[in-house]
Design a protein around this motif. Structure first.
Motif, PDB file in Angstrom:
ATOM      1  N   SER A 237       0.828  -1.218   0.000  1.00 32.46           N
ATOM      2  CA  SER A 237       0.000   0.000   0.000  1.00 32.46           C
ATOM      3  C   SER A 237       0.853   1.254   0.000  1.00 32.46           C
ATOM      4  CB  SER A 237      -0.913   0.011   1.221  1.00 32.46           C
ATOM      5  OG  SER A 237      -1.776  -1.084   1.200  1.00 32.46           O
ATOM      6  N   ILE A 238       1.898   1.273   0.802  1.00 27.50           N
ATOM      7  CA  ILE A 238       2.787   2.437   0.840  1.00 27.50           C
ATOM      8  C   ILE A 238       3.471   2.620  -0.502  1.00 27.50           C
ATOM      9  CG2 ILE A 238       4.917   3.338   1.870  1.00 27.50           C
ATOM     10  CD1 ILE A 238       3.927   2.134   4.536  1.00 27.50           C
ATOM     11  N   TRP A 239       3.896   1.539  -1.120  1.00 30.54           N
ATOM     12  CA  TRP A 239       4.534   1.640  -2.429  1.00 30.54           C
ATOM     13  C   TRP A 239       3.557   2.173  -3.481  1.00 30.54           C
ATOM     14  CZ3 TRP A 239       3.417  -1.065  -6.978  1.00 30.54           C
ATOM     15  CH2 TRP A 239       4.289  -0.798  -8.019  1.00 30.54           C
TER      16      TRP A 239
ATOM     17  N   ILE B 199       0.984   4.167  -2.996  1.00 32.13           N
ATOM     18  CA  ILE B 199       0.785   5.597  -2.749  1.00 32.13           C
ATOM     19  C   ILE B 199       1.995   6.381  -3.240  1.00 32.13           C
ATOM     20  CG2 ILE B 199       0.614   7.344  -0.924  1.00 32.13           C
ATOM     21  CD1 ILE B 199      -1.105   5.300   0.628  1.00 32.13           C
ATOM     22  N   TYR B 200       3.189   5.910  -2.961  1.00 32.87           N
ATOM     23  CA  TYR B 200       4.409   6.588  -3.395  1.00 32.87           C
ATOM     24  C   TYR B 200       4.483   6.676  -4.924  1.00 32.87           C
ATOM     25  CZ  TYR B 200       9.296   7.457  -4.405  1.00 32.87           C
ATOM     26  OH  TYR B 200      10.452   7.966  -4.909  1.00 32.87           O
ATOM     27  N   ALA B 201       4.022   5.640  -5.604  1.00 33.94           N
ATOM     28  CA  ALA B 201       4.091   5.624  -7.074  1.00 33.94           C
ATOM     29  C   ALA B 201       3.227   6.717  -7.697  1.00 33.94           C
ATOM     30  CB  ALA B 201       3.668   4.255  -7.598  1.00 33.94           C
ATOM     31  N   PHE B 202       2.160   7.130  -7.035  1.00 35.58           N
ATOM     32  CA  PHE B 202       1.267   8.138  -7.590  1.00 35.58           C
ATOM     33  C   PHE B 202       1.566   9.554  -7.116  1.00 35.58           C
ATOM     34  CE2 PHE B 202      -1.293   4.359  -8.353  1.00 35.58           C
ATOM     35  CZ  PHE B 202      -1.610   4.570  -9.677  1.00 35.58           C
ATOM     36  N   LEU B 203       2.482   9.728  -6.194  1.00 32.72           N
ATOM     37  CA  LEU B 203       2.843  11.069  -5.750  1.00 32.72           C
ATOM     38  C   LEU B 203       3.679  11.757  -6.823  1.00 32.72           C
ATOM     39  CD1 LEU B 203       3.785  10.484  -2.021  1.00 32.72           C
ATOM     40  CD2 LEU B 203       1.754  11.574  -2.901  1.00 32.72           C
ATOM     41  N   PRO B 204       3.476  13.053  -7.024  1.00 30.56           N
ATOM     42  CA  PRO B 204       4.292  13.760  -8.029  1.00 30.56           C
ATOM     43  C   PRO B 204       5.737  13.856  -7.571  1.00 30.56           C
ATOM     44  CG  PRO B 204       2.880  15.296  -6.868  1.00 30.56           C
ATOM     45  CD  PRO B 204       2.501  13.927  -6.396  1.00 30.56           C
ATOM     46  N   ASN B 205       6.628  13.444  -8.442  1.00 33.02           N
ATOM     47  CA  ASN B 205       8.046  13.431  -8.091  1.00 33.02           C
ATOM     48  C   ASN B 205       8.818  14.586  -8.704  1.00 33.02           C
ATOM     49  OD1 ASN B 205       7.745  11.074  -6.648  1.00 33.02           O
ATOM     50  ND2 ASN B 205       7.999   9.813  -8.453  1.00 33.02           N
ATOM     51  N   LYS B 206       8.297  15.168  -9.770  1.00 34.60           N
ATOM     52  CA  LYS B 206       9.002  16.272 -10.400  1.00 34.60           C
ATOM     53  C   LYS B 206       8.004  17.368 -10.756  1.00 34.60           C
ATOM     54  CE  LYS B 206       8.716  14.249 -14.987  1.00 34.60           C
ATOM     55  NZ  LYS B 206       9.383  13.931 -16.203  1.00 34.60           N
ATOM     56  N   GLN B 207       8.541  18.543 -10.942  1.00 33.83           N
ATOM     57  CA  GLN B 207       7.711  19.687 -11.263  1.00 33.83           C
ATOM     58  C   GLN B 207       7.242  19.603 -12.713  1.00 33.83           C
ATOM     59  OE1 GLN B 207       9.621  23.317 -10.316  1.00 33.83           O
ATOM     60  NE2 GLN B 207       8.125  24.573 -11.368  1.00 33.83           N
ATOM     61  N   LEU B 208       5.988  19.956 -12.933  1.00 34.13           N
ATOM     62  CA  LEU B 208       5.437  19.929 -14.285  1.00 34.13           C
ATOM     63  C   LEU B 208       5.973  21.097 -15.099  1.00 34.13           C
ATOM     64  CD1 LEU B 208       1.742  19.112 -13.389  1.00 34.13           C
ATOM     65  CD2 LEU B 208       3.489  17.541 -14.198  1.00 34.13           C
ATOM     66  N   ALA B 209       6.061  20.913 -16.401  1.00 36.88           N
ATOM     67  CA  ALA B 209       6.624  21.943 -17.277  1.00 36.88           C
ATOM     68  C   ALA B 209       5.740  23.186 -17.325  1.00 36.88           C
ATOM     69  CB  ALA B 209       6.810  21.377 -18.680  1.00 36.88           C
ATOM     70  N   ASP B 210       4.439  23.030 -17.186  1.00 37.47           N
ATOM     71  CA  ASP B 210       3.533  24.177 -17.278  1.00 37.47           C
ATOM     72  C   ASP B 210       3.022  24.633 -15.906  1.00 37.47           C
ATOM     73  OD1 ASP B 210       1.892  22.060 -16.712  1.00 37.47           O
ATOM     74  OD2 ASP B 210       0.360  22.588 -18.175  1.00 37.47           O
TER      75      ASP B 210
END
Length: 114
Positions: free
Chosen positions: A20-22, A24-35
């Protein structure tokens, strides 16, 4: 090897907790979006554009006209600021008024920058 029910339940609980923790971590934004137009740099670009247009028009402008001129300006990046609307301009003005408490209107902003 014989396991008790409580041991098996604890083992499955830990395994499913890790999964479950993995997930949730997979769907968290990891980088800033270009726009992403909410960054400080983007807000500063919009504020600079707003100040330039107010300066060009000698402060004789209202909020609606300022919005239209900003959207039609050559320095306005339509791809980056595609979410820009009248409400965002109002928030930008309020933010400027908070930074400069002596400014209460667009005319005051012009007097401050000239």
């Amino acid at each position: 090897m014989k396991f008790e029910t409580s041991t098996l339940m604890m083992l499955f609980f830990i395994i499913f907790l890790i999964i479950s923790i993995w997930k949730i971590y997979a769907f968290l934004p990891n980088k800033q979006l270009a726009d992403d137009d909410t960054t400080n740099d983007s807000q500063q670009q919009l504020q600079n554009l707003m100040l330039n247009i107010i300066k060009k028009r000698n402060g004789n402008i209202d909020g609606i006209e300022l919005f239209e001129l900003m959207k039609n300006d050559k320095d306005f990046d339509k791809k980056h600021f595609w979410r820009f609307n009248q409400n965002k301009l109002n928030q930008l003005l309020v933010h400027y008024y908070m930074q400069n408490p002596h400014a209460k209107s667009i005319e005051d902003i012009y007097k401050n920058i000239k």
